[in-house]
Design a protein around this motif. Structure first.
Motif, PDB file in Angstrom:
ATOM      1  N   GLY A 184       0.819  -1.208   0.000  1.00  0.00           N
ATOM      2  CA  GLY A 184       0.000   0.000   0.000  1.00  0.00           C
ATOM      3  C   GLY A 184       0.852   1.256   0.000  1.00  0.00           C
ATOM      4  O   GLY A 184       0.542   2.244  -0.674  1.00  0.00           O
ATOM      5  N   ALA A 185       1.946   1.253   0.762  1.00  0.00           N
ATOM      6  CA  ALA A 185       2.820   2.420   0.817  1.00  0.00           C
ATOM      7  C   ALA A 185       3.496   2.669  -0.524  1.00  0.00           C
ATOM      8  O   ALA A 185       3.685   3.820  -0.935  1.00  0.00           O
ATOM      9  CB  ALA A 185       3.864   2.234   1.914  1.00  0.00           C
ATOM     10  N   ILE A 186       3.878   1.611  -1.226  1.00  0.00           N
ATOM     11  CA  ILE A 186       4.508   1.771  -2.541  1.00  0.00           C
ATOM     12  C   ILE A 186       3.534   2.448  -3.498  1.00  0.00           C
ATOM     13  O   ILE A 186       3.909   3.345  -4.270  1.00  0.00           O
ATOM     14  CB  ILE A 186       4.943   0.402  -3.115  1.00  0.00           C
ATOM     15  CG1 ILE A 186       6.014  -0.234  -2.224  1.00  0.00           C
ATOM     16  CG2 ILE A 186       5.465   0.555  -4.541  1.00  0.00           C
ATOM     17  CD1 ILE A 186       7.277   0.572  -2.075  1.00  0.00           C
ATOM     18  N   HIS A 187       2.285   2.064  -3.455  1.00  0.00           N
ATOM     19  CA  HIS A 187       1.293   2.705  -4.321  1.00  0.00           C
ATOM     20  C   HIS A 187       1.154   4.187  -3.997  1.00  0.00           C
ATOM     21  O   HIS A 187       1.069   5.022  -4.889  1.00  0.00           O
ATOM     22  CB  HIS A 187      -0.059   2.001  -4.184  1.00  0.00           C
ATOM     23  CG  HIS A 187      -0.228   0.849  -5.104  1.00  0.00           C
ATOM     24  ND1 HIS A 187      -0.877   0.935  -6.305  1.00  0.00           N
ATOM     25  CD2 HIS A 187       0.192  -0.440  -4.993  1.00  0.00           C
ATOM     26  CE1 HIS A 187      -0.870  -0.236  -6.900  1.00  0.00           C
ATOM     27  NE2 HIS A 187      -0.235  -1.101  -6.123  1.00  0.00           N
ATOM     28  N   ALA A 188       1.104   4.484  -2.705  1.00  0.00           N
ATOM     29  CA  ALA A 188       0.925   5.882  -2.314  1.00  0.00           C
ATOM     30  C   ALA A 188       2.131   6.719  -2.724  1.00  0.00           C
ATOM     31  O   ALA A 188       1.980   7.886  -3.086  1.00  0.00           O
ATOM     32  CB  ALA A 188       0.705   5.977  -0.811  1.00  0.00           C
TER      33      ALA A 188
END
Length: 676
Positions: free
Chosen positions: A561-565
């Protein structure tokens, strides 16, 4: 003078869009007034009028039982080929009935048999008109909205309906509480009267006006040969696939409505909650409904309505059986948190069921002959939903003076210790029976065939990879296929548990993405990302009973999720990846999880997130490798041991993208850090 009721031979694109907007806004007004005449409000109003469980069941049964009125509606639409001329007058009269329903306490003694009987009778009269409106507008919508956009259209309309129910329902509950605290003794019931009559003045008039401003497409000409009315009505039942749908609708709605209409009564009587608390839980459910209905809508368009219905229905069953454990045998310290969880999942499940049942009926109907199919589907739903509450109410009264109890005891020289393990009484029996019947019903759904449907497992993965910009938070979560992992092997055997775990994974990755997106983009970005991702993980872990077997999934979800953000931060994306990995590893290091699985999950989630967002996987892998080396001493590992575990997960994720990607990621790690 009545020309606005006639259908239009042709509609411009502007007229189509405007008409769809009018129908959506009508849903908003309908939801606002419905929130005051259903659920917790109607249950509390009925109890104040003196209703027993059977009468509450009859009140809940009236709307679905009235679906039999769809028979003449179908015949009228097929004969006269008009829908707006039927829908607008019927809708006005249906909404008008809320006025005398609200006025009953001013006209009759309360509580009393005459008052509750009058409300039942007035709701029955309303039931004569509402199905005419529903049948006409559903067929109308079928021709107004392209088939491939039905899922999105209904999801947006349901979102407006639910949003209105949240705002009006919550505000109305506080008005009732305020009125009852300040009214003279004996006048407390008038709070419901003012809400119903005021709601009609605000919303009951607006709805029919909005529908009257929408354009109706001209229906295709009827077949030249004259067919008997019975032949028209029986046509859908000659379709084997539609018969499967009808059988499912009857049995599912019977099982569901044995339990659901009594949730509010259970909270008001057994748990002793005030109306604002009951409506507050309802609002919680409706909020989760709004947040998830667009997810279900887009997913249904991609994987099939039947598949989404299977997921949502199994989750609903898990919610129903969960109500058995909200007392032990009375309200206890876990009642409130458990009810909160159940209402969140109930909103998610209801969104999927509401959306896909209607869409399935539309998809099985041939073009130009949708009305009888939709009508029979509505009647099947009404038959099950109409008989379920009545049977449920009678059983609730029967079981109210009976109980089944299982106790655990420990005897020792110091005495005997007893612990109540399970107690069923009153409504508890309903929830258990409804759960068992629902399990049997899912077998009927499996026999249904839908063109283009995908498997349940594929749909769980699709939910987390919807390729549209507005669903990017969803795609930031690993596919729900993780629920099939060995660590979930036992939990997923509980009906609906795989969907519940999938929803939690979605919420975790969405929260991680939101946390990173809100972090400062200037100096101190890394520290902010570490802190926020760690905080999200801590909040998620607090809601889990046992995290020992889920280190890999937690690390994978949070990092991905952090990579997407961080994918929109350009050159800083690798900094986000490194910081997110550090925050994940430091947080999970304090928990009783496997360090190897945590490191592997972090590497896997980072590379998979990079692949999905178009980042260079090798660069992201290198950033996560640096994070693992930095945190290794805190984990009690050497740098090489930490790097090796991260490499294992990263290469596993890269292998799914092909040999070139695997080679690039492998090159980012020293030879000693990854498998050969």
């Amino acid at each position: 003078m009545l020309g606005f009721l006639r259908p239009s031979p042709t509609l411009s694109e502007r007229n189509v869009r405007r008409s769809q907007l009018m129908m959506r806004l009508d849903g908003l007004t309908a939801g606002a007034l419905f929130s005051l005449g259903s659920g917790g409000f109607m249950a509390a109003y009925a109890l104040a009028l003196g209703a027993n469980n059977l009468q509450v069941g009859i009140l809940a049964a009236l709307p679905p039982v009235s679906q039999v009125i769809q028979l003449p509606a179908i015949l009228a639409i097929e004969k006269f080929r008009v829908r707006k001329a039927i829908a607008v007058p019927a809708w006005f009269l249906a909404q008008l009935m809320w006025l005398p329903i609200g006025a009953v306490p001013f006209l009759l003694d309360t509580p009393g048999a005459a008052a509750i009987s009058a409300v039942i009778a007035l709701l029955a009269v309303r039931g004569l008109f509402n199905p005419l409106y529903v049948t006409a507008t559903v067929s109308w919508t079928r021709d107004l909205v392209p088939r491939e956009l039905l899922g999105r259209y209904y999801s947006s309309r349901f979102a407006l309906i639910t949003g209105a129910m949240v705002v009006v329902g919550l505000g109305g509950s506080f008005f009732v509480r305020w009125w009852q605290d300040n009214a003279a003794p004996g006048n407390e019931i008038y709070a419901y009267s003012f809400l119903l009559m005021g709601g009609w003045a605000l919303f009951g008039i607006a709805g029919p006006l909005l529908v009257s401003r929408a354009k109706e497409p001209l229906m295709p000409p009827a077949a030249e040969e004259s067919r008997p009315a019975l032949s028209i009505l029986l046509e859908p039942l000659r379709d084997p696939n539609f018969r499967r749908l009808a059988r499912f609708l009857i049995t599912w709605n019977f099982a569901l409505n044995m339990a659901v209409p009594f949730f509010a009564v259970y909270m008001l009587t057994r748990l002793g909650f005030s109306l604002p608390i009951v409506i507050g839980f309802t609002v919680l459910s409706q909020v989760s409904n709004v947040l998830f209905i667009r997810v279900w809508g887009a997913m249904a368009d991609r994987t099939g309505s039947k598949t989404v219905l299977s997921l949502a229905a199994s989750l609903y069953l898990l919610v129903i059986v969960g109500w058995v454990f909200t007392t032990n045998p009375d309200r206890y310290f876990l009642s409130m948190p458990l009810l909160a969880v159940l209402h969140v999942f109930a909103g998610v499940a209801a969104a999927g069921v509401q959306l896909t049942v209607q869409t399935l009926a539309l998809k099985t109907a041939p073009s130009g002959r949708a009305t009888p199919y939709l009508g029979i589907a509505g009647m099947a739903t009404g038959l099950g939903a109409g008989t379920g509450p009545v049977i449920g109410g009678a059983l609730a009264d029967f079981f109210s003076v009976r109980a089944f109890r299982i106790d655990l005891s420990w005897s020792s020289p110091n005495g005997v210790f007893e612990l109540p393990a399970l107690t069923l009484t009153g409504h508890d029996f309903l929830f258990a029976i409804a759960f068992i019947l629902g399990l049997l019903t899912l077998n009927l759904l499996a026999a249904l065939r839908e063109e283009g449907e995908l498997s349940r497992e594929t749909a769980l993965n699709e939910l987390m990879s919807l390729a549209v910009p507005v669903m990017r938070p969803v795609s930031s979560v690993p596919g729900f296929g993780t629920v099939s992992a060995a660590s979930y092997g036992y939990i997923k055997r509980v009906p609906g548990a795989d969907v519940a775990l999938g929803v939690m994974a979605y919420q975790l990755a969405s929260s991680a993405q939101a946390a990173v997106a809100s972090a400062d983009r200037g100096r101190g970005l890394a520290q902010e990302v570490q802190s926020r991702v760690g905080h999200v993980l801590e909040e998620t872990v607090e809601r889990m009973e046992d995290v020992g077997d889920h280190g890999l999934e937690l690390a994978r979800h949070a990092t991905r999720g952090a990579i997407h953000a961080g994918s929109d931060l350009g050159e800083q994306a690798e900094r986000v990846a490194r910081a997110a990995a550090v925050g994940t590893l430091r947080t999970l290091a304090r928990l009783p999880v496997s360090l190897g699985e945590t490191l592997s999950g972090t590497g896997y989630g980072a590379v998979q997130g990079a692949l999905e967002t178009g980042r260079e996987p090798s660069e992201v892998a290198a950033a996560v490798l640096e994070a693992a080396r930095e945190v290794a001493p805190e984990l009690g590992l050497t740098e090489d041991e930490a790097a090796s575990a991260v490499a294992e997960g990263a290469m596993e994720a890269a292998s799914s993208a092909g040999d070139d990607t695997l080679a690039a990621v492998r090159a980012a790690f020293p030879r000693r850090s990854g498998p050969n």
